[in-house]
Design a protein around this motif. Structure first.
Motif, PDB file in Angstrom:
ATOM      1  N   PRO A 160      81.548  32.829  57.626  1.00  0.00           N
ATOM      2  CA  PRO A 160      81.803  31.745  56.678  1.00  0.00           C
ATOM      3  C   PRO A 160      80.538  31.130  56.093  1.00  0.00           C
ATOM      4  O   PRO A 160      80.498  30.811  54.900  1.00  0.00           O
ATOM      5  N   LEU A 161      79.495  30.949  56.909  1.00  0.00           N
ATOM      6  CA  LEU A 161      78.261  30.366  56.391  1.00  0.00           C
ATOM      7  C   LEU A 161      77.590  31.286  55.374  1.00  0.00           C
ATOM      8  O   LEU A 161      76.982  30.816  54.410  1.00  0.00           O
ATOM      9  N   THR A 162      77.697  32.584  55.586  1.00  0.00           N
ATOM     10  CA  THR A 162      77.139  33.553  54.633  1.00  0.00           C
ATOM     11  C   THR A 162      77.869  33.455  53.296  1.00  0.00           C
ATOM     12  O   THR A 162      77.239  33.415  52.232  1.00  0.00           O
ATOM     13  N   LEU A 163      79.190  33.411  53.365  1.00  0.00           N
ATOM     14  CA  LEU A 163      79.982  33.269  52.143  1.00  0.00           C
ATOM     15  C   LEU A 163      79.672  31.953  51.439  1.00  0.00           C
ATOM     16  O   LEU A 163      79.591  31.909  50.200  1.00  0.00           O
ATOM     17  N   ALA A 164      79.505  30.897  52.202  1.00  0.00           N
ATOM     18  CA  ALA A 164      79.237  29.585  51.606  1.00  0.00           C
ATOM     19  C   ALA A 164      77.925  29.591  50.829  1.00  0.00           C
ATOM     20  O   ALA A 164      77.804  28.916  49.802  1.00  0.00           O
ATOM     21  N   ARG A 165      76.926  30.343  51.300  1.00  0.00           N
ATOM     22  CA  ARG A 165      75.650  30.423  50.572  1.00  0.00           C
ATOM     23  C   ARG A 165      75.810  31.105  49.228  1.00  0.00           C
ATOM     24  O   ARG A 165      75.160  30.749  48.246  1.00  0.00           O
ATOM     25  N   ALA A 166      76.686  32.123  49.175  1.00  0.00           N
ATOM     26  CA  ALA A 166      76.809  32.936  47.958  1.00  0.00           C
ATOM     27  C   ALA A 166      77.867  32.423  46.991  1.00  0.00           C
ATOM     28  O   ALA A 166      77.840  32.780  45.808  1.00  0.00           O
ATOM     29  N   ARG A 167      78.785  31.599  47.470  1.00  0.00           N
ATOM     30  CA  ARG A 167      79.892  31.134  46.628  1.00  0.00           C
ATOM     31  C   ARG A 167      79.426  30.451  45.347  1.00  0.00           C
ATOM     32  O   ARG A 167      79.982  30.722  44.273  1.00  0.00           O
ATOM     33  N   PRO A 168      78.415  29.564  45.360  1.00  0.00           N
ATOM     34  CA  PRO A 168      77.999  28.935  44.101  1.00  0.00           C
ATOM     35  C   PRO A 168      77.535  29.942  43.048  1.00  0.00           C
ATOM     36  O   PRO A 168      77.781  29.753  41.859  1.00  0.00           O
ATOM     37  N   VAL A 169      76.875  31.018  43.483  1.00  0.00           N
ATOM     38  CA  VAL A 169      76.430  32.046  42.535  1.00  0.00           C
ATOM     39  C   VAL A 169      77.642  32.766  41.946  1.00  0.00           C
ATOM     40  O   VAL A 169      77.721  33.005  40.736  1.00  0.00           O
ATOM     41  N   PHE A 170      78.597  33.119  42.803  1.00  0.00           N
ATOM     42  CA  PHE A 170      79.812  33.810  42.366  1.00  0.00           C
ATOM     43  C   PHE A 170      80.583  32.964  41.363  1.00  0.00           C
ATOM     44  O   PHE A 170      81.047  33.458  40.326  1.00  0.00           O
ATOM     45  N   ASP A 171      80.701  31.679  41.645  1.00  0.00           N
ATOM     46  CA  ASP A 171      81.445  30.785  40.754  1.00  0.00           C
ATOM     47  C   ASP A 171      80.706  30.564  39.438  1.00  0.00           C
ATOM     48  O   ASP A 171      81.323  30.549  38.364  1.00  0.00           O
ATOM     49  N   ALA A 172      79.381  30.395  39.508  1.00  0.00           N
ATOM     50  CA  ALA A 172      78.597  30.213  38.278  1.00  0.00           C
ATOM     51  C   ALA A 172      78.708  31.443  37.382  1.00  0.00           C
ATOM     52  O   ALA A 172      78.831  31.325  36.159  1.00  0.00           O
ATOM     53  N   MET A 173      78.690  32.616  37.991  1.00  0.00           N
ATOM     54  CA  MET A 173      78.805  33.863  37.231  1.00  0.00           C
ATOM     55  C   MET A 173      80.118  33.910  36.451  1.00  0.00           C
ATOM     56  O   MET A 173      80.143  34.248  35.260  1.00  0.00           O
ATOM     57  N   ARG A 174      81.209  33.531  37.078  1.00  0.00           N
ATOM     58  CA  ARG A 174      82.512  33.602  36.411  1.00  0.00           C
ATOM     59  C   ARG A 174      82.645  32.539  35.325  1.00  0.00           C
ATOM     60  O   ARG A 174      83.268  32.773  34.289  1.00  0.00           O
ATOM     61  N   THR A 175      82.034  31.384  35.546  1.00  0.00           N
ATOM     62  CA  THR A 175      82.020  30.359  34.501  1.00  0.00           C
ATOM     63  C   THR A 175      81.218  30.834  33.298  1.00  0.00           C
ATOM     64  O   THR A 175      81.638  30.681  32.143  1.00  0.00           O
ATOM     65  N   GLU A 176      80.055  31.431  33.557  1.00  0.00           N
ATOM     66  CA  GLU A 176      79.183  31.880  32.472  1.00  0.00           C
ATOM     67  C   GLU A 176      79.832  32.977  31.633  1.00  0.00           C
ATOM     68  O   GLU A 176      79.763  32.936  30.397  1.00  0.00           O
ATOM     69  N   VAL A 177      80.474  33.947  32.277  1.00  0.00           N
ATOM     70  CA  VAL A 177      81.061  35.034  31.495  1.00  0.00           C
ATOM     71  C   VAL A 177      82.247  34.534  30.665  1.00  0.00           C
ATOM     72  O   VAL A 177      82.454  34.973  29.525  1.00  0.00           O
ATOM     73  N   THR A 178      82.997  33.571  31.196  1.00  0.00           N
ATOM     74  CA  THR A 178      84.111  33.004  30.433  1.00  0.00           C
ATOM     75  C   THR A 178      83.593  32.198  29.245  1.00  0.00           C
ATOM     76  O   THR A 178      84.121  32.305  28.127  1.00  0.00           O
ATOM     77  N   GLY A 179      82.546  31.410  29.485  1.00  0.00           N
ATOM     78  CA  GLY A 179      81.931  30.685  28.377  1.00  0.00           C
ATOM     79  C   GLY A 179      81.359  31.627  27.334  1.00  0.00           C
ATOM     80  O   GLY A 179      81.489  31.386  26.126  1.00  0.00           O
ATOM     81  N   GLY A 180      80.740  32.700  27.787  1.00  0.00           N
ATOM     82  CA  GLY A 180      80.199  33.683  26.853  1.00  0.00           C
ATOM     83  C   GLY A 180      81.273  34.363  26.026  1.00  0.00           C
ATOM     84  O   GLY A 180      81.082  34.640  24.830  1.00  0.00           O
ATOM     85  N   GLN A 181      82.428  34.625  26.642  1.00  0.00           N
ATOM     86  CA  GLN A 181      83.543  35.210  25.902  1.00  0.00           C
ATOM     87  C   GLN A 181      84.000  34.272  24.782  1.00  0.00           C
ATOM     88  O   GLN A 181      84.296  34.707  23.668  1.00  0.00           O
ATOM     89  N   TYR A 182      84.070  32.976  25.104  1.00  0.00           N
ATOM     90  CA  TYR A 182      84.480  32.031  24.066  1.00  0.00           C
ATOM     91  C   TYR A 182      83.443  31.971  22.950  1.00  0.00           C
ATOM     92  O   TYR A 182      83.792  31.929  21.760  1.00  0.00           O
ATOM     93  N   LEU A 183      82.162  31.958  23.295  1.00  0.00           N
ATOM     94  CA  LEU A 183      81.120  31.941  22.272  1.00  0.00           C
ATOM     95  C   LEU A 183      81.209  33.175  21.380  1.00  0.00           C
ATOM     96  O   LEU A 183      80.957  33.095  20.171  1.00  0.00           O
ATOM     97  N   ASP A 184      81.585  34.308  21.967  1.00  0.00           N
ATOM     98  CA  ASP A 184      81.766  35.524  21.175  1.00  0.00           C
ATOM     99  C   ASP A 184      82.898  35.349  20.169  1.00  0.00           C
ATOM    100  O   ASP A 184      82.768  35.687  18.982  1.00  0.00           O
ATOM    101  N   LEU A 185      84.026  34.803  20.628  1.00  0.00           N
ATOM    102  CA  LEU A 185      85.145  34.532  19.724  1.00  0.00           C
ATOM    103  C   LEU A 185      84.736  33.553  18.621  1.00  0.00           C
ATOM    104  O   LEU A 185      85.057  33.739  17.439  1.00  0.00           O
TER     105      LEU A 185
END
Length: 370
Positions: free
Chosen positions: A169-194
């Motif tokens: 769990p502690l390992t996952l907790a360290r990486a979760r913010p990166v995983f979440d930021a990545m998904r936010t960024e790609v969704t925002g980028g998709q909207y900017l493309d549209l």
């Protein structure tokens, strides 16, 4: 181009393998995905047998192709930080492929693409199923709604696979913010493309920003940082991986833009000139509009986003792009970005094996033909 390097870690002497396959990584990622998706199929069918086509379509989409670059960058970001290989790690980086599947399914719908990897796009597949079954309502609307749901399901499952990978769990907790930021960024980028297509913004600056957030970050930089976070990498290494990953990711997207217009359909799985029909305001197109004459600019703008473009008109527009010098300028930028990335990699504080594999992955990502 298939970049190959010496197989490390006790593999057969002299063996040469693609960098995504070192240590059987591709096969192990595929195995993790196959096992996970088989369990999800059983879960869906228990709800209702009518959900079997949903499960089968996602399985075919995820397992039927893909370069597996994102799991490879995630894995070697982890190894660069001194992390030790495990099946749990492989399952965790395999979750990146489900994020990719979600983005592609939604992207094909938004772009109105007919095909993906030589097969019908998901929204076309479900529209065809509606028509052939004689169901009530609009087949196109059914296909679009189905693709939204399947893309959403892939995103949900990316979380589930990561959580069930078997890491502490502690390992996952360290990486979760990166995983979440990545998904936010790609969704925002998709909207900017549209938005860029809707507003007709043809500047290189806007095209570059879309490329960075729609693709570059979640293709290379974020997977690297995700793996590094799993290994609890020190800040200097994380900064070095960003300095390597961000320009490389942009170079990857620029190569994708070139292939979207000039690629061989037999290799890309999409018709030649598809990005022109979809009206994509890429760096390549922006550079052409900036450099060509008034008549050529008018012709390019008239054809951009026209779904009825036939082969002669595609050839006419590609000639405008080449004649403007935009193709050469884009190739030069790919080279510059790749050299910047490799320079940052050379200075990064990591083991020589990880540096060698990441350099090979960089070349595989930017010199590819599909």
């Amino acid at each position: 181009m298939s970049t190959r390097i010496q197989a490390p870690d006790g593999a057969q002497a002299g063996a040469l393998v693609p960098p995504t396959d070192l240590g059987d990584l591709r096969a192990r990622v595929d195995g993790a995905l196959a096992g996970f998706l088989a369990a999800r199929r059983r879960q869906l069918v228990e709800i209702d047998a009518a959900l079997l086509p949903v499960a089968e379509t996602i399985e075919a989409f995820v397992l039927g192709g893909g370069k597996r670059l994102r799991p490879a960058f995630g894995y070697w970001g982890f190894r660069a930080a001194g992390g030790v290989d495990s099946d749990a790690l492989v399952a965790a980086v395999a979750a990146l492929e489900l994020v990719q599947a979600s983005a592609l399914i939604h992207d094909d719908l938004m772009d109105g693409s007919d095909t993906r990897r030589g097969e019908p796009a998901v929204h076309r597949r479900f529209a065809a199923a509606h028509s052939s079954s004689g169901w009530a309502g609009d087949p196109t609307g059914f296909g679009s709604a189905s693709a939204i749901l399947l893309g959403d399901l892939c995103l949900v499952w990316s979380d589930q696979l990561l959580n069930e990978a078997g890491l502490p769990p502690l390992t996952l907790a360290r990486a979760r913010p990166v995983f979440d930021a990545m998904r936010t960024e790609v969704t925002g980028g998709q909207y900017l493309d549209l938005l860029t297509q809707a507003t007709g913004d043809t500047s290189r600056e806007r095209a570059s920003k879309v490329a960075v957030y729609k693709s570059a970050k979640y293709t290379v930089e974020r997977p690297l940082l995700f793996g590094a976070a799993l290994a609890d990498a020190p800040q200097p290494l994380r900064e070095a991986l960003s300095a390597f990953g961000l320009p490389l990711g942009e170079a990857f997207q620029l190569r994708d833009d070139v292939l979207g217009i000039f690629g061989d359909p037999g290799r890309t799985g999409k018709p030649a000139g598809d990005d022109l029909r979809e009206g994509k305001r890429t760096f390549l197109v922006a550079a052409a509009l900036e450099a060509c004459g008034a008549r050529q600019r008018e012709a390019l703008l008239a054809g951009l986003g026209d779904p009825s473009l036939d082969e002669p008109r595609v050839a006419e527009l590609t000639a405008v792009i080449v004649g403007s010098g935009a193709l050469a300028a884009t190739e030069e930028r790919i080279t510059q970005l790749t050299e910047t990335a490799l320079g940052a990699l050379e200075a990064a504080p990591m083991a020589s094996q990880a540096r060698e594999v990441l350099a090979a992955l960089a070349l595989a990502a930017t010199a590819r033909r599909h």
